[in-house]
Enzyme design. Sequence first.
Site, PDB file in Angstrom:
ATOM      1  N   ARG A 163       0.804  -1.220   0.000  1.00 45.48           N
ATOM      2  CA  ARG A 163       0.000   0.000   0.000  1.00 45.48           C
ATOM      3  C   ARG A 163       0.843   1.280   0.000  1.00 45.48           C
ATOM      4  O   ARG A 163       0.331   2.368  -0.224  1.00 45.48           O
ATOM      5  CB  ARG A 163      -0.955  -0.005   1.202  1.00 45.48           C
ATOM      6  CG  ARG A 163      -2.145  -0.909   0.984  1.00 45.48           C
ATOM      7  CD  ARG A 163      -2.930  -1.112   2.258  1.00 45.48           C
ATOM      8  NE  ARG A 163      -2.291  -2.075   3.151  1.00 45.48           N
ATOM      9  CZ  ARG A 163      -2.681  -2.320   4.398  1.00 45.48           C
ATOM     10  NH1 ARG A 163      -3.702  -1.661   4.910  1.00 45.48           N
ATOM     11  NH2 ARG A 163      -2.062  -3.216   5.136  1.00 45.48           N
ATOM     12  N   LYS A 221       8.844  -0.752   2.831  1.00 47.75           N
ATOM     13  CA  LYS A 221       8.056   0.072   3.755  1.00 47.75           C
ATOM     14  C   LYS A 221       8.831   0.486   4.999  1.00 47.75           C
ATOM     15  O   LYS A 221       8.821   1.666   5.371  1.00 47.75           O
ATOM     16  CB  LYS A 221       6.786  -0.686   4.174  1.00 47.75           C
ATOM     17  CG  LYS A 221       5.969   0.078   5.208  1.00 47.75           C
ATOM     18  CD  LYS A 221       4.612  -0.523   5.461  1.00 47.75           C
ATOM     19  CE  LYS A 221       4.668  -1.641   6.445  1.00 47.75           C
ATOM     20  NZ  LYS A 221       3.322  -2.130   6.781  1.00 47.75           N
ATOM     21  N   GLY A 234       2.813 -15.204   6.351  1.00 47.00           N
ATOM     22  CA  GLY A 234       2.083 -14.699   7.515  1.00 47.00           C
ATOM     23  C   GLY A 234       3.000 -14.442   8.698  1.00 47.00           C
ATOM     24  O   GLY A 234       4.163 -14.880   8.713  1.00 47.00           O
ATOM     25  N   ASP A 260       7.000  -1.690  11.702  1.00 51.74           N
ATOM     26  CA  ASP A 260       6.339  -0.518  11.121  1.00 51.74           C
ATOM     27  C   ASP A 260       5.535   0.289  12.141  1.00 51.74           C
ATOM     28  O   ASP A 260       4.603   0.980  11.787  1.00 51.74           O
ATOM     29  CB  ASP A 260       5.435  -0.953   9.954  1.00 51.74           C
ATOM     30  CG  ASP A 260       4.320  -1.888  10.383  1.00 51.74           C
ATOM     31  OD1 ASP A 260       4.278  -2.263  11.567  1.00 51.74           O
ATOM     32  OD2 ASP A 260       3.479  -2.247   9.537  1.00 51.74           O
ATOM     33  N   GLU A 276      -8.804 -11.981  13.662  1.00 48.03           N
ATOM     34  CA  GLU A 276      -8.430 -10.974  12.662  1.00 48.03           C
ATOM     35  C   GLU A 276      -9.687 -10.315  12.099  1.00 48.03           C
ATOM     36  O   GLU A 276     -10.747 -10.947  12.009  1.00 48.03           O
ATOM     37  CB  GLU A 276      -7.619 -11.613  11.533  1.00 48.03           C
ATOM     38  CG  GLU A 276      -6.220 -11.999  11.933  1.00 48.03           C
ATOM     39  CD  GLU A 276      -5.464 -10.840  12.584  1.00 48.03           C
ATOM     40  OE1 GLU A 276      -5.234  -9.819  11.928  1.00 48.03           O
ATOM     41  OE2 GLU A 276      -5.123 -10.954  13.778  1.00 48.03           O
ATOM     42  N   ALA A 296      30.743  43.481  -1.017  1.00 47.28           N
ATOM     43  CA  ALA A 296      29.570  42.921  -1.690  1.00 47.28           C
ATOM     44  C   ALA A 296      29.954  42.381  -3.061  1.00 47.28           C
ATOM     45  O   ALA A 296      30.738  42.991  -3.778  1.00 47.28           O
ATOM     46  CB  ALA A 296      28.511  44.012  -1.850  1.00 47.28           C
ATOM     47  N   ASN A 302      37.219  29.419  -7.327  1.00 47.01           N
ATOM     48  CA  ASN A 302      38.058  28.314  -6.837  1.00 47.01           C
ATOM     49  C   ASN A 302      38.246  27.214  -7.869  1.00 47.01           C
ATOM     50  O   ASN A 302      38.972  26.261  -7.629  1.00 47.01           O
ATOM     51  CB  ASN A 302      37.437  27.726  -5.560  1.00 47.01           C
ATOM     52  CG  ASN A 302      36.052  27.160  -5.804  1.00 47.01           C
ATOM     53  OD1 ASN A 302      35.348  27.593  -6.709  1.00 47.01           O
ATOM     54  ND2 ASN A 302      35.673  26.191  -5.003  1.00 47.01           N
ATOM     55  N   ALA A 337      37.795  48.049  -5.662  1.00 42.55           N
ATOM     56  CA  ALA A 337      36.508  47.506  -6.110  1.00 42.55           C
ATOM     57  C   ALA A 337      36.637  46.977  -7.536  1.00 42.55           C
ATOM     58  O   ALA A 337      37.365  47.532  -8.357  1.00 42.55           O
ATOM     59  CB  ALA A 337      35.443  48.584  -6.052  1.00 42.55           C
ATOM     60  N   ARG A 365      42.267  45.895 -12.421  1.00 44.63           N
ATOM     61  CA  ARG A 365      41.233  46.298 -13.368  1.00 44.63           C
ATOM     62  C   ARG A 365      41.842  47.330 -14.318  1.00 44.63           C
ATOM     63  O   ARG A 365      42.842  47.964 -14.002  1.00 44.63           O
ATOM     64  CB  ARG A 365      40.027  46.887 -12.644  1.00 44.63           C
ATOM     65  CG  ARG A 365      40.364  48.170 -11.933  1.00 44.63           C
ATOM     66  CD  ARG A 365      39.175  48.735 -11.176  1.00 44.63           C
ATOM     67  NE  ARG A 365      39.500  50.061 -10.707  1.00 44.63           N
ATOM     68  CZ  ARG A 365      39.033  50.604  -9.594  1.00 44.63           C
ATOM     69  NH1 ARG A 365      38.219  49.906  -8.813  1.00 44.63           N
ATOM     70  NH2 ARG A 365      39.355  51.814  -9.249  1.00 44.63           N
TER      71      ARG A 365
END
Length: 480
Positions: free
Chosen positions: A20, A27, A85, A109, A161, A386, A392, A429, A446
């Site tokens: 189920r 399960k 069973g 369970d 049962e 920021a 890397n 920056a 830069r």
Amino acid sequence: MNNVNRLDCVIVLAAGEGTRMKSSTPKVLHSIAGRTLLGHVLTAVHELSPKEIRVVVGSGREKVEEHLASVSPKAITVFQEHRGGTGHAAQLALADLGKTGTVLILAGDTPLLSSSSLTQLIAAHNEGGVAATVLTAELPDPTGYGRIIRSDNGDLLRIVEDRDASETELQIEEINSGVYVFDLAKLQLSIGKLINSNAQGELYLTDVIELLRKNGDRVLPVITPDSVEILGVNDRVQLAECAALMRDQINDQLMREGVTMIDPTTTWIDATVKIAPDALIYPGTALSGSTTIGKGAVIGPRSTLIDCTVAEGASVLESYCTGATVGPHAKVGPFTFLRAHSVLLSGSKVGAYVEMKNSTVGEGSKVPHLSYVGDATIGEGTNIGAGTIFANYDGEKKYPTQVGNHVRLGSNTVLVAPVSVGDGAYTAASSTITEDVPAGAIGVGRSKQRNVLGWVLRKRPGSKSADAAQSSAEKGKPTS
Ligand code: UD1
Ligand code: MG
């Protein structure tokens, strides 16, 4: 547990198919609160310190055995090839087991069963001096469960049962939980006599009760004070129900121990997590695995922490963290992604839209906004501007970056690893840093800015930009 109540063996029945669940996972390997269903049962069983644990496996055998090797390495597995069973499963487990002693049999369970209820059941069995003791429960809706048929003096006569019960028997609200303590010698004498003349054509372990009675032995039914504990999982609706019940149990206990939860119904904490008093947990938070939260720490809202350590007074706000260590009074978030081996030392901060892995942020250092930090070691008192990226990865390998103490990295710095920035150094920056920056230096990586005057008027004539530039020129501001 004292010696009198020491068990010789615990048998866990876990060979069922769990049809189920409609799942490729067996399960008993479905999880709630950070443990599999079987793992919860075994955690309770381990607290009883039985001499031996046997688990009957069948459906999904390899996966269940592999899981058992990690959660209960000493457990012996018994293979049930075909579902015959619960009686058949017990027969297999009992085949080469000792002939005397006490054995507990239960299903794999029922995740909510507590070791204290099991201990009480074993004590009742020993005090009663009976052949078997069955844990029962009174349920308003007993549908699906075996019903308890008692004698006038309250002894257990037999279990019928659901599918084999008469109309009158179906009205009985006392049900069989599927948890039993047996006198092993008496069980061994009866277990071979089971027959499968029932609606399912299976050998029912429950039929042993009647066999014992016929031998003149007594069987004691013990009603559980908390019927929630015996709930079993057969489908995903029950899986969710049990998960919610366990969530409530865990949260109630933590709150009683001094943890504040703003909204316990949306706070999901694994059974394996530890939280110190005066921690404050906001709604929508999930804490799992080996996570520990220190005194007075603030977590959430909407944060997920997997296998993390958060120290005293730290905070983690709206973040997703896995395998991270957050030091005392450190701050994480909002919207931070901390991956494995992220270490934030005391008083440090990792803020909004930062992803970090395998990196250490030194005492009082900050990575406040919009960064990727990978394979980095950052000293103390340093500020990462920021938009800084620790580059890397060269497409094949990962390399480390070192940033010293009291460093100031300009916004939008790209550190191309392997590279280091010395103590007290700066970067300009928007620098791309490919060479080490010595202590106290500023790294400028830069190109120099140049302004091409009049470009807009020449290249974008008639545009709004050109008009704006034109009127600016007319007001006397330079445009060309
Ligand atoms: C069983 C009891 C029922 C009780 C209920 C409690 C029997 C006949 N019935 O019914 O009285 O009210 O539990 O939850 O015992 N299993 C095996 N091998 C098998 C069959 C089952 O290992 O051949 C295992 C299952 O994996 C499960 C446990 O035994 O963990 C119980 O089996 P299940 O089919 O769930 O029994 P129920 O119909 O629930
Ligand atoms: Mg069942």
